[in-house]
Design a protein around this motif. Structure first.
Motif, mmCIF file in Angstrom:
data_model
loop_
_atom_site.group_PDB
_atom_site.id
_atom_site.type_symbol
_atom_site.label_atom_id
_atom_site.label_comp_id
_atom_site.label_asym_id
_atom_site.label_seq_id
_atom_site.Cartn_x
_atom_site.Cartn_y
_atom_site.Cartn_z
ATOM 1 N N ALA A 333 48.534 69.867 23.395
ATOM 2 C CA ALA A 333 48.720 68.813 22.402
ATOM 3 C C ALA A 333 48.448 67.441 23.009
ATOM 4 C CB ALA A 333 50.139 68.874 21.834
ATOM 5 N N LEU A 353 55.276 64.215 21.554
ATOM 6 C CA LEU A 353 54.852 65.574 21.880
ATOM 7 C C LEU A 353 55.852 66.198 22.856
ATOM 8 C CD1 LEU A 353 51.075 64.747 22.476
ATOM 9 C CD2 LEU A 353 52.183 65.420 20.330
ATOM 10 N N ARG A 367 43.737 76.204 21.690
ATOM 11 C CA ARG A 367 43.246 74.822 21.710
ATOM 12 C C ARG A 367 42.582 74.471 20.367
ATOM 13 N NH1 ARG A 367 42.514 70.787 25.199
ATOM 14 N NH2 ARG A 367 40.984 69.213 24.578
ATOM 15 N N MET A 370 45.379 73.685 17.948
ATOM 16 C CA MET A 370 45.967 72.359 18.121
ATOM 17 C C MET A 370 44.989 71.267 17.701
ATOM 18 S SD MET A 370 48.963 73.090 18.998
ATOM 19 C CE MET A 370 49.469 71.391 19.139
ATOM 20 N N LEU A 374 46.457 68.781 14.864
ATOM 21 C CA LEU A 374 46.619 67.372 15.232
ATOM 22 C C LEU A 374 45.508 66.520 14.634
ATOM 23 C CD1 LEU A 374 47.779 67.705 18.936
ATOM 24 C CD2 LEU A 374 49.166 67.153 16.952
ATOM 25 N N PHE A 391 54.885 66.794 17.677
ATOM 26 C CA PHE A 391 54.723 68.219 17.949
ATOM 27 C C PHE A 391 55.965 68.679 18.693
ATOM 28 C CE2 PHE A 391 53.338 71.619 20.923
ATOM 29 C CZ PHE A 391 53.187 72.604 19.973
ATOM 30 N N TYR A 402 56.888 76.576 16.103
ATOM 31 C CA TYR A 402 56.227 75.375 16.615
ATOM 32 C C TYR A 402 55.718 74.582 15.412
ATOM 33 C CZ TYR A 402 56.452 78.446 20.615
ATOM 34 O OH TYR A 402 56.903 79.304 21.577
ATOM 35 N N VAL A 404 53.943 70.793 13.715
ATOM 36 C CA VAL A 404 53.245 69.513 13.765
ATOM 37 C C VAL A 404 53.630 68.745 12.505
ATOM 38 C CG1 VAL A 404 51.008 68.351 13.728
ATOM 39 C CG2 VAL A 404 51.318 70.395 15.124
#
Length: 474
Positions: A333, A353, A367, A370, A374, A391, A402, A404
């Protein structure tokens, strides 16, 4: 006990074994024949997909040849003749491969002969236009007459008829394969029932005569009947498994869309290239309205390129093998956040974060996850002062979640069901650019990791995306 009775019992046992064995051998022979038919149907379906790919290759080469010639006539730049000449060299081989692929199919052979005739007509016209251009004679009147477009439209129509016929044949072959699969399953069940019925009838008829003296032998025969029924159940399960595997193999034919997405790039580059050439060479002569339309054309080509990239990424996410290893989501993140800041250094966004969130998963896919989550938060807070993106992790019912969260534009939860479907957008593209593929990609990645994702939001008050990651087979 007389000697004749044990001999009679042995003969009974021998017949009791030979009858089911014979029936099972016959069943195996029938199943092998049916499986062979299934494999033949699958091979015919594969040939149909190869033919469709060959048709698309011929179509692309014809487009390259046409656009190359037009580019040369409009600009006089010999560089445009390179795709024209390269396509001309590859076309005969491509058409020949297509002809080999449809050999023995009268309808397709007739369409292919019609394609060759129309192709020859177009080539003669193209050669005539190039000759007039090189002699500095009136080639434009020939172009304005629409003869070239009419011939190319006829070629496209012929290619479309070949594709339509091949789709029809592929559909019929798919139905044949499905019917064959059902027949295999139905025949297996019916034959297994027949084996059981015949065996029960035969055993009952023979064993009733010896019931009083051979109780122990009768128990053994019953045990053999139970084992035979278990074997029949396993055979039914294997037939069902083979049918499922065949259905899965047929669904994989959908992967040809991956190659189609690749093939879209060539005409897209041609559109953008010709638009740029027109802007550079004829820009002073175009009206402001014409320049605006040209800009919109190039913007649409750019958007289409992005859409193709997103589709390819979605395909890779769905098909790629998972390589599980420890992954620090907090570090991912932070890396994505720094990348976003570098892309738009003028924006003031506060990131909160949580570090040290280590999970087991595929680092490359996580990845991508994220980047999309994001990136969405970054995009939808672009019109808000004091933007904030978080995050963090939390535990719900003993399961790590988890999340966001942002304080951006948000959305109406009445339309939340559309969020994770490809091409579905809850905001206008003029306000917030995008292709509508990102959240669909996120959902595929979470599902590949054995988890689920959900969203919460209110218009004007931001959005929260919460997901889980669990151990799951790739």
């Amino acid at each position: 006990m007389p000697l004749s009775e044990p001999r009679r019992f042995r003969r009974l046992l021998l017949r009791a074994l030979l009858l089911p064995l014979t029936l099972l051998l016959l069943l195996a022979a029938v199943l092998l024949w049916e499986v062979g038919s299934l494999l033949q149907a699958q091979e015919r379906a594969r040939r149909s997909q190869v033919t469709l790919t060959q048709v698309e290759r011929v179509r692309q080469l014809l487009i390259d040849r046409e656009t190359g010639m037009r580019g040369y006539l409009l600009t006089g730049n010999p560089a445009f003749l390179e795709p024209y000449q390269a396509a001309g060299q590859r076309l005969p081989q491509a058409v020949g491969e297509l002809e080999s692929g449809v050999a023995g199919e009268p309808v397709q052979e007739s369409s292919l002969e019609e394609l060759r005739e129309r192709w020859r007509d177009w080539e003669q016209l193209a050669t005539r236009q190039l000759e007039l251009f090189r002699k500095d004679e009136d080639w434009q009147s020939l172009m304005r007459s629409g003869a070239g477009k009419a011939r190319m439209d006829a070629i496209r129509a012929t290619l479309d008829s070949i594709i339509a016929e091949e789709y029809r044949r592929a559909t019929l072959r798919g139905l044949e394969a499905e019917r064959a699969g059902h027949m295999v399953l139905g025949l297996g069940v019916a034959w297994a029932l027949l084996v059981g019925v015949l065996l029960a009838w035969f055993s009952r008829r023979q064993l009733l005569a010896l019931a009083r003296d051979y109780e122990s032998s009768l128990a053994q025969v019953r045990a053999q009947a139970e084992a035979l029924r278990a074997s029949e159940a396993r055979l039914e399960a294997r037939v069902a498994q083979r049918t499922t595997e065949l259905s899965s193999a047929n669904r994989e034919l959908e992967s040809f869309s991956y190659s189609v997405s690749h093939d879209l790039r060539a005409p897209l580059r041609a559109i953008d290239g010709f638009a740029q050439a027109l802007r550079e060479d004829e820009g002073e002569r175009l009206s402001p309205g014409g320049l605006q339309l040209l800009g919109r054309l190039q913007a649409a080509a750019t958007r289409m390129g992005q859409l193709i990239d997103d589709l390819l990424q979605l395909s890779r996410v769905t098909r790629a093998d998972l390589e599980r290893e420890p992954v620090d989501l907090g570090a991912l993140a932070a890396s994505v956040a720094e990348q976003l800041r570098q892309q738009e250094p003028g924006r003031e966004v506060t990131f909160a974060l949580q570090p040290g969130l280590v999970v087991q998963g595929d680092a490359r896919l996580l990845r991508v996850l994220m980047e999309n989550l994001l990136g969405n938060a970054w995009k939808f807070t672009s019109k808000r002062s004091g933007a904030r993106i978080e995050f963090f992790a939390e535990t719900v019912a003993g399961v790590p979640h988890y999340a966001v969260r942002d304080n951006g534009v948000g959305f109406d939860m009445a339309y939340a069901g559309k969020l994770f479907s490809p091409f579905q957008r809850l905001h206008k593209a003029t306000e917030y650019p995008g292709t509508g593929i990102g959240l669909a990609t996120v959902q595929r990645i979470v599902q590949r990791h054995g988890g689920h994702i959900e969203a919460q939001a209110m218009p004007g008050e931001g959005a929260l995306f919460r997901f889980t990651l669990q151990e799951a087979l790739p």
